[in-house]
Design an enzyme around this catalytic site. Structure first.
Site, PDB file in Angstrom:
ATOM      1  N   ASN A 179      19.306 -15.133 -57.759  1.00  0.00           N
ATOM      2  CA  ASN A 179      19.847 -16.266 -57.991  1.00  0.00           C
ATOM      3  C   ASN A 179      20.317 -16.602 -59.339  1.00  0.00           C
ATOM      4  O   ASN A 179      19.724 -16.288 -60.166  1.00  0.00           O
ATOM      5  CB  ASN A 179      18.802 -17.492 -57.406  1.00  0.00           C
ATOM      6  CG  ASN A 179      18.733 -17.383 -55.983  1.00  0.00           C
ATOM      7  OD1 ASN A 179      19.839 -17.202 -54.980  1.00  0.00           O
ATOM      8  ND2 ASN A 179      17.448 -17.516 -55.429  1.00  0.00           N
ATOM      9  N   TYR A 227      19.298 -27.650 -54.173  1.00  0.00           N
ATOM     10  CA  TYR A 227      18.466 -26.573 -54.943  1.00  0.00           C
ATOM     11  C   TYR A 227      19.356 -25.637 -54.928  1.00  0.00           C
ATOM     12  O   TYR A 227      20.774 -25.751 -55.525  1.00  0.00           O
ATOM     13  CB  TYR A 227      17.269 -26.145 -53.808  1.00  0.00           C
ATOM     14  CG  TYR A 227      16.665 -25.308 -54.641  1.00  0.00           C
ATOM     15  CD1 TYR A 227      15.564 -25.783 -55.894  1.00  0.00           C
ATOM     16  CD2 TYR A 227      16.120 -23.986 -54.146  1.00  0.00           C
ATOM     17  CE1 TYR A 227      14.713 -25.119 -56.257  1.00  0.00           C
ATOM     18  CE2 TYR A 227      15.487 -23.090 -54.840  1.00  0.00           C
ATOM     19  CZ  TYR A 227      14.600 -23.762 -55.874  1.00  0.00           C
ATOM     20  OH  TYR A 227      13.656 -23.016 -56.650  1.00  0.00           O
ATOM     21  N   LYS A 229      12.215 -28.554 -55.915  1.00  0.00           N
ATOM     22  CA  LYS A 229      11.325 -27.803 -55.013  1.00  0.00           C
ATOM     23  C   LYS A 229      10.415 -28.915 -54.234  1.00  0.00           C
ATOM     24  O   LYS A 229      10.309 -28.811 -52.954  1.00  0.00           O
ATOM     25  CB  LYS A 229      10.333 -27.041 -55.647  1.00  0.00           C
ATOM     26  CG  LYS A 229      10.616 -25.762 -56.189  1.00  0.00           C
ATOM     27  CD  LYS A 229      10.866 -24.625 -55.300  1.00  0.00           C
ATOM     28  CE  LYS A 229      11.407 -23.333 -55.722  1.00  0.00           C
ATOM     29  NZ  LYS A 229      11.375 -22.076 -54.946  1.00  0.00           N
ATOM     30  N   GLU A 260       5.843 -21.984 -60.755  1.00  0.00           N
ATOM     31  CA  GLU A 260       7.261 -21.671 -60.683  1.00  0.00           C
ATOM     32  C   GLU A 260       7.990 -21.353 -61.915  1.00  0.00           C
ATOM     33  O   GLU A 260       8.018 -21.934 -62.814  1.00  0.00           O
ATOM     34  CB  GLU A 260       7.913 -23.225 -60.252  1.00  0.00           C
ATOM     35  CG  GLU A 260       9.273 -22.998 -59.559  1.00  0.00           C
ATOM     36  CD  GLU A 260       9.266 -22.018 -58.029  1.00  0.00           C
ATOM     37  OE1 GLU A 260      10.082 -21.497 -57.960  1.00  0.00           O
ATOM     38  OE2 GLU A 260       8.220 -22.440 -57.387  1.00  0.00           O
ATOM     39  N   ASP A 261       8.819 -20.327 -61.797  1.00  0.00           N
ATOM     40  CA  ASP A 261       9.566 -19.799 -62.882  1.00  0.00           C
ATOM     41  C   ASP A 261       9.062 -19.542 -64.235  1.00  0.00           C
ATOM     42  O   ASP A 261       9.457 -19.840 -65.221  1.00  0.00           O
ATOM     43  CB  ASP A 261      10.856 -20.595 -62.943  1.00  0.00           C
ATOM     44  CG  ASP A 261      11.950 -20.586 -61.812  1.00  0.00           C
ATOM     45  OD1 ASP A 261      11.792 -19.798 -61.209  1.00  0.00           O
ATOM     46  OD2 ASP A 261      12.785 -21.391 -61.564  1.00  0.00           O
ATOM     47  N   ASP A 277       5.543 -19.070 -56.157  1.00  0.00           N
ATOM     48  CA  ASP A 277       6.675 -18.824 -55.214  1.00  0.00           C
ATOM     49  C   ASP A 277       7.476 -17.972 -55.484  1.00  0.00           C
ATOM     50  O   ASP A 277       7.978 -17.085 -54.602  1.00  0.00           O
ATOM     51  CB  ASP A 277       7.497 -20.194 -55.239  1.00  0.00           C
ATOM     52  CG  ASP A 277       8.334 -20.271 -54.038  1.00  0.00           C
ATOM     53  OD1 ASP A 277       8.127 -19.965 -53.038  1.00  0.00           O
ATOM     54  OD2 ASP A 277       9.688 -20.738 -54.307  1.00  0.00           O
ATOM     55  N   ASP A 278       7.723 -17.514 -56.836  1.00  0.00           N
ATOM     56  CA  ASP A 278       8.561 -16.204 -56.988  1.00  0.00           C
ATOM     57  C   ASP A 278       8.002 -14.864 -56.757  1.00  0.00           C
ATOM     58  O   ASP A 278       8.691 -13.937 -56.364  1.00  0.00           O
ATOM     59  CB  ASP A 278       8.596 -16.335 -58.749  1.00  0.00           C
ATOM     60  CG  ASP A 278       9.327 -17.659 -59.104  1.00  0.00           C
ATOM     61  OD1 ASP A 278      10.310 -17.816 -58.896  1.00  0.00           O
ATOM     62  OD2 ASP A 278       8.565 -18.249 -60.123  1.00  0.00           O
ATOM     63  N   ARG A 319      11.732 -18.885 -67.501  1.00  0.00           N
ATOM     64  CA  ARG A 319      12.587 -17.866 -66.694  1.00  0.00           C
ATOM     65  C   ARG A 319      13.118 -18.818 -65.577  1.00  0.00           C
ATOM     66  O   ARG A 319      12.536 -18.661 -64.348  1.00  0.00           O
ATOM     67  CB  ARG A 319      11.663 -16.854 -66.184  1.00  0.00           C
ATOM     68  CG  ARG A 319      12.584 -15.611 -65.702  1.00  0.00           C
ATOM     69  CD  ARG A 319      11.610 -14.613 -64.974  1.00  0.00           C
ATOM     70  NE  ARG A 319      11.232 -15.036 -63.641  1.00  0.00           N
ATOM     71  CZ  ARG A 319      11.868 -15.599 -62.509  1.00  0.00           C
ATOM     72  NH1 ARG A 319      13.083 -14.924 -62.357  1.00  0.00           N
ATOM     73  NH2 ARG A 319      11.146 -16.215 -61.484  1.00  0.00           N
TER      74      ARG A 319
END
Length: 688
Positions: free
Chosen positions: A544, A236, A307, A379-380, A402-403, A289
């Site tokens: 990150n 990850y 993930k 996610e993203d 999650d973000d 993103r």
């Protein structure tokens, strides 16, 4: 003997006692032919149907019974084939391409004829190889067989490599297909780790780990679980970021489900193409993103895959119930659009109604195919889509971003544990965020909820302790008309301030949090200003990957003269300053989402409540030890991550039961032990 329509009841093909004998007697010759020559399986299907029609005609029964009788015969033949293939007769066990697809409906094709291990069989997705003794002979590609020999070695769910015992090699025709040595799983893991350490380039380690996952699933997870602190950065962040950037070049085998604009109107059919039917967790991205790297389009698949690997390794969720999904609506990345090796749609990213309709069809299809309790983790996604999707579907689906929510949980957990080092309560501190996107506002909202829970402050007063800086400066009320909706609650009365350093001097925060996605923003002047205001400034550089971190651990400790308490999103090595070792904490979402997801699954939650997030953060903070505090660490060690995940899962499940959102009843008496008992084990099984 009873009669019906002047015909003895004995002849009624739906009479369950006699029908199997008819099925056996009539079909046995054709079954034998099928064993001898695969294409004749077609005649088994045809002649079985003819038999049933004839018997029904003789019995003078109603037409609807034909369908029932056909299903009974199909089941009988299927049972007989299973029995023959599981006997010790080598003549039957060698027939690895028996066609069962012709009998029963498509949903029945995936039977349990794959490797029969001692105990329960939880992974039954071994399919037949497309190699055949005679390439000219037609075959059915979805045929299911007893996995043995070369087929067994190519099944990542069942392959044990050199750990197959001599008995297993004889029973499953592996003799000669493997070197003669027999290794334990522990020795295999040691050997694999030794090979990984020889790679100097992190991306090469990532590729090696993915290769292992695709060839020996249980060994992959054992290696990751036993060496989580060393290998987590490999599978990850930060290495997964580089992997996504180069995904088109390193792509070998598809690891997830790709849904594109071409599939509009057919998404339910696409979902049914996935071999596993009992899906409990879906991680989905549209690639717009990816970390702090921007729009990577279809190449964002590395994020859902990574993930879900952590869901299994850290949270114990079985890999067979996990589904990684990438929704490809094009990309704004010109480099990818001009790359001949790009694996996604080469078109500009779809927006507006076209995008919304595709996402809505996806969400509807997921719920229809997998049910109410499947967890969908966003996610993203870009900021505007991330908030809209979460708000739109949180009341109708089991969704988690999650973000927004995962990052908020892990940061709140770090803040709660840091209070033991900096003193006071959350409401005593002033927070300044660099970055007002989905991560920053999500964290701010959860901090506000925790303050509300512990004090008698109003919502407005709790929010006034939190300030945000975006690309245009401090978020203040005079800018409210031009602000996006999710930023407006954080626009407070203050004169405009343009830069971060000026904001630090004006607001005088005790805690500085970076979620900007832009590196090197916490300059020496900013850190020095924080140190002049606070004896122990808490600096959290969360962006990150490592290249996008607002500052490094060494910079934070050096510029604060060793007074800062530091945590980051990506890992940093310990720092020696003035003869003292400082160990930076890592605010990694992997602390939260695996245990959070496990908790939702094990209690059968149907919705996610904000109280679940607070419970997860509090559970995380409770796992930090006095030994950790002595070293300035505000997060627990990853070596205990499965224990941490079980604790978080238990707290989340407990809150779900309290709020009446859990469907698995009765409630277990010890939720921590129940969580541990639900966890997947990568230990090899013994094959018959």
């Amino acid at each position: 003997m009873k009669e019906r329509n002047n015909v003895p009841y004995f002849w009624n093909p739906c009479f369950s006692f006699y029908t199997p004998f008819f099925g056996f007697a009539i079909s046995l010759p054709f079954i034998i032919l099928c064993f001898c020559h695969n294409p004749l399986s077609f005649f088994v299907h045809i002649l079985s149907a003819v038999y049933i029609m004839c018997v029904n005609y003789i019995a003078l029964v109603d037409i609807p019974l034909i369908t029932m009788s056909y299903q009974v015969i199909s089941n009988c033949i299927g049972w007989l084939l299973k029995f023959l293939m599981l006997t010790s007769s080598s003549s039957f066990k060698r027939l690895n391409s028996l066609l069962l697809g012709a009998l029963g409906d498509r949903g029945q094709r995936k039977s349990n004829l794959s490797v029969m291990a001692e105990g329960n069989v939880d992974d039954t997705n071994t399919t037949n190889d497309d190699d055949d003794d005679d390439d000219d002979q037609p075959f059915t590609p979805w045929a299911v067989s007893v996995a043995s020999g070369h087929t067994l070695l190519r099944s990542p769910q069942h392959n044990k490599g050199l750990a197959f015992t001599d008995k297993e090699r004889d029973s499953h025709f592996l003799r000669g297909l493997l070197p003669p040595a027999v290794l334990t799983q522990e020795l295999q893991a040691k050997r694999s780790l030794n090979i990984l350490r020889q790679y100097q380039v992190p991306l090469h380690r990532y590729i090696a780990m993915m290769d292992l996952q695709e060839t020996n699933e249980k060994l992959f997870y054992k290696l990751l679980i036993d060496n989580v602190e060393e290998l987590l950065p490999v599978v990850y962040t930060p290495v997964v970021g580089e992997a996504c950037q180069k995904y088109g070049s390193i792509f070998r085998r598809p690891q997830g489900l790709y849904i594109s604009l071409k599939d509009k109107g057919k998404i339910l059919e696409v979902l049914k193409n996935w071999p596993e039917k009992n899906i409990q967790v879906i991680v989905v991205t549209d690639g717009e993103r990816i970390l702090g790297l921007g729009d990577l389009g279809c190449q964002g698949m590395g994020i859902p895959v990574g993930k879900l690997s952590l869901y299994t390794a850290l949270g114990g969720v079985r890999p067979s119930v996990c589904l990684p999904v990438t929704i490809d609506v094009g990309t704004k990345n010109e480099t990818l659009l001009n790359d001949e090796f790009y694996t996604g749609l080469k078109q500009k990213r779809a927006t507006g109604e076209e995008y919304d309709e595709l996402l809505d069809e996806f969400m509807t299809a997921v719920k229809k195919n997998y049910g109410e309790k499947v967890l969908i983790q966003f996610e993203d996604f870009a900021n505007h889509n991330a908030f809209d999707l979460l708000i739109k579907y949180r009341t109708s689906h089991l969704v988690f971003n999650d973000d927004i929510q995962g990052t908020a949980c892990v940061v709140l957990g770090g803040l709660l544990s840091a209070l033991k080092l900096i003193g006071g309560t959350l409401s005593d501190h002033t927070f300044l965020f660099l970055g007002a996107g989905e991560a920053g506002t999500g964290i701010a909202e959860l901090i506000s909820l925790e303050i509300l829970k512990k004090t008698k402050l109003t919502v407005e007063d709790s929010r006034k302790k939190i300030w945000l800086v975006d690309s245009k400066g401090l978020v203040v009320s005079s800018r409210k008309d031009s602000l996006q909706q999710f930023k407006q609650p954080w626009a407070h009365d203050h004169e405009p301030v343009t830069g971060l350093l000026e904001a630090v001097k004006a607001i005088k925060p005790t805690i500085l949090i970076g979620t900007s996605g832009v590196g090197k923003q916490f300059t020496k002047e900013v850190i020095e200003a924080m140190s002049s205001i606070n004896a122990k400034p808490l600096i959290m550089a969360l962006s990150n990957p490592t290249s996008q971190s607002e500052c490094t651990a060494e910079e934070a400790y050096t510029w604060s003269n060793g007074h800062a308490i530091f945590a980051s999103g990506s890992p940093f090595d310990p720092v020696i300053y003035d003869g003292k070792e400082f160990v930076p904490g890592q605010a990694n979402n992997a602390y939260i989402f695996p245990g959070f997801g496990l908790g939702l699954i094990m209690c059968g939650a149907i919705r996610v409540h904000d109280e679940f997030l607070l419970a997860a953060a509090e559970a995380l903070a409770s796992q930090v030890t006095e030994e950790d505090y002595a070293k300035g660490i505000i997060y627990p060690r990853f070596k205990n991550i499965r224990k941490i995940s079980a604790t978080i899962a238990a707290k989340v499940a407990s809150r779900a039961y309290e709020f009446g959102l859990a469907s698995h009843l009765p409630r277990p008496s010890d939720l921590v032990k129940f969580a541990e008992s639900c966890m997947y084990s990568p230990k090899y099984r013994n094959y018959r």
